[in-house]
Design a protein around this motif. Structure first.
Motif, PDB file in Angstrom:
ATOM      1  N   GLU A  48      -5.166  -2.846  -2.493  1.00 20.70           N
ATOM      2  CA  GLU A  48      -4.131  -3.818  -2.139  1.00 20.70           C
ATOM      3  C   GLU A  48      -4.738  -5.207  -2.042  1.00 20.70           C
ATOM      4  O   GLU A  48      -5.836  -5.379  -1.517  1.00 20.70           O
ATOM      5  N   ASN A  50      -3.048  -7.826  -0.542  1.00 17.43           N
ATOM      6  CA  ASN A  50      -2.559  -8.483   0.676  1.00 17.43           C
ATOM      7  C   ASN A  50      -2.847  -7.636   1.916  1.00 17.43           C
ATOM      8  O   ASN A  50      -2.750  -6.406   1.876  1.00 17.43           O
ATOM      9  N   LYS A  51      -3.173  -8.310   3.008  1.00 14.97           N
ATOM     10  CA  LYS A  51      -3.629  -7.602   4.205  1.00 14.97           C
ATOM     11  C   LYS A  51      -2.542  -6.731   4.829  1.00 14.97           C
ATOM     12  O   LYS A  51      -2.823  -5.624   5.298  1.00 14.97           O
ATOM     13  N   GLY A  52      -1.291  -7.210   4.836  1.00 17.72           N
ATOM     14  CA  GLY A  52      -0.211  -6.422   5.434  1.00 17.72           C
ATOM     15  C   GLY A  52      -0.043  -5.062   4.774  1.00 17.72           C
ATOM     16  O   GLY A  52      -0.106  -4.023   5.450  1.00 17.72           O
ATOM     17  N   TRP A  54      -2.164  -3.559   2.889  1.00 15.35           N
ATOM     18  CA  TRP A  54      -3.439  -2.843   3.057  1.00 15.35           C
ATOM     19  C   TRP A  54      -3.469  -2.109   4.396  1.00 15.35           C
ATOM     20  O   TRP A  54      -3.865  -0.939   4.471  1.00 15.35           O
ATOM     21  N   GLU A  55      -3.020  -2.781   5.455  1.00 14.32           N
ATOM     22  CA  GLU A  55      -2.976  -2.145   6.772  1.00 14.32           C
ATOM     23  C   GLU A  55      -1.976  -0.993   6.792  1.00 14.32           C
ATOM     24  O   GLU A  55      -2.236   0.059   7.392  1.00 14.32           O
ATOM     25  N   LYS A  58      -3.581   1.960   5.096  1.00 18.40           N
ATOM     26  CA  LYS A  58      -4.575   2.612   5.965  1.00 18.40           C
ATOM     27  C   LYS A  58      -3.887   3.523   6.981  1.00 18.40           C
ATOM     28  O   LYS A  58      -4.332   4.650   7.229  1.00 18.40           O
ATOM     29  N   ARG A  73      -8.762  -0.020   0.076  1.00 17.17           N
ATOM     30  CA  ARG A  73      -9.587  -1.211  -0.116  1.00 17.17           C
ATOM     31  C   ARG A  73      -8.734  -2.461  -0.308  1.00 17.17           C
ATOM     32  O   ARG A  73      -7.690  -2.416  -0.959  1.00 17.17           O
ATOM     33  N   LEU A  74      -9.238  -3.549   0.240  1.00 20.49           N
ATOM     34  CA  LEU A  74      -8.578  -4.850   0.131  1.00 20.49           C
ATOM     35  C   LEU A  74      -9.272  -5.647  -0.964  1.00 20.49           C
ATOM     36  O   LEU A  74     -10.477  -5.895  -0.902  1.00 20.49           O
ATOM     37  N   ASP A  76      -8.506  -7.866  -5.128  1.00 22.57           N
ATOM     38  CA  ASP A  76      -7.616  -8.275  -6.210  1.00 22.57           C
ATOM     39  C   ASP A  76      -7.729  -7.327  -7.398  1.00 22.57           C
ATOM     40  O   ASP A  76      -8.793  -7.203  -8.013  1.00 22.57           O
TER      41      ASP A  76
END
Length: 242
Positions: A48, A50-52, A54-55, A58, A73-74, A76
């Protein structure tokens, strides 16, 4: 076990058993979790940018108890992959232009990848063209409708890119739009898609009715030419003419 949409189920059906899979743009990691749960994937990477999301991915993986088999994994695009980690890459739920960009930018990360499963929301022709130009052979195509939206799914392996394009019925660029395997299968949904494409082009043409610029006239000629071609496509689909 997760319950997935018809779209994701069809994508999963193309993944070979015991694959090592990367799902790029994984959002909630639903596809990787489903693939591992069903035995289609022995391991997976959910990528992903973008962090949102990605979270969210998880949390989904941890809730499924699969953190030891699915890495989230975060990063591009294909940059989240290391050489040799996966043999299958799925990219789904984004435009064909973006999928093409991800593949092009991450082409070095595809060295160990043998199988691509791609689901562009629009601009499918850009995906088929990229695959053809870069030595990937179409091995499967599906078209389906879910919740009023039509989706196309494209499966490809490293091989002979010319193999599915043997027919001279259409130009190569036209095959990129139509999908050679979809054309052979002639699903009723393919007819629905091209009827919708006709209406879309007609709306664009109507919008140009009052425009008088040189640019608008050029666009009008282009759309009229496309409409003529779409009518030919529809006639073939309706009469099942090869």
């Amino acid at each position: 076990m997760l319950t997935v949409s018809k779209r994701l189920h069809t994508i999963a059906s193309y993944v070979q058993p015991n694959s090592k899979v990367a799902d790029i743009g994984s959002d909630h990691a639903i596809l990787p979790v489903y693939l591992v749960q069903t035995g289609k994937a022995q391991s997976a990477i959910a990528g992903e940018v973008n962090k949102g999301p990605w979270e969210s991915a998880k949390r989904q993986v941890e809730a499924a108890g699969l953190a030891d088999r699915i890495a989230v994994r975060l990063g591009d695009g294909l940059s989240v992959l290391k050489d040799g980690e996966v043999n299958t890459v799925c990219i789904a739920g984004m435009g064909g232009t973006l999928i093409r960009h991800i593949l092009e930018e991450g082409i070095k990360n595809l060295s160990s990848v043998q199988h691509l499963v791609l689901q562009p929301n629009v601009a499918e022709y850009q995906v088929r063209e990229w695959l053809y130009r870069n030595g990937w052979q179409l091995t499967g195509e599906s078209i389906l409708e879910e919740d009023g939206v039509i989706y196309e799914i494209i499966s490809a392996i490293k091989g002979d890119p010319d193999a599915p394009y043997q027919s001279n019925r259409w130009l190569r660029e036209e095959w990129f739009e139509l999908g050679p395997i979809l054309w052979e299968e002639r699903s009723p949904i393919l007819l629905d898609k091209w009827e919708a494409e006709k209406k879309k082009s007609e709306r664009v043409l109507q919008g140009l009715d009052k425009a008088r610029s040189e640019e608008a006239e050029s666009k009008r000629i282009e759309i009229e030419k496309r409409l003529t071609w779409i009518e030919e496509v529809l006639e073939c689909l309706r009469t099942d003419k090869p």
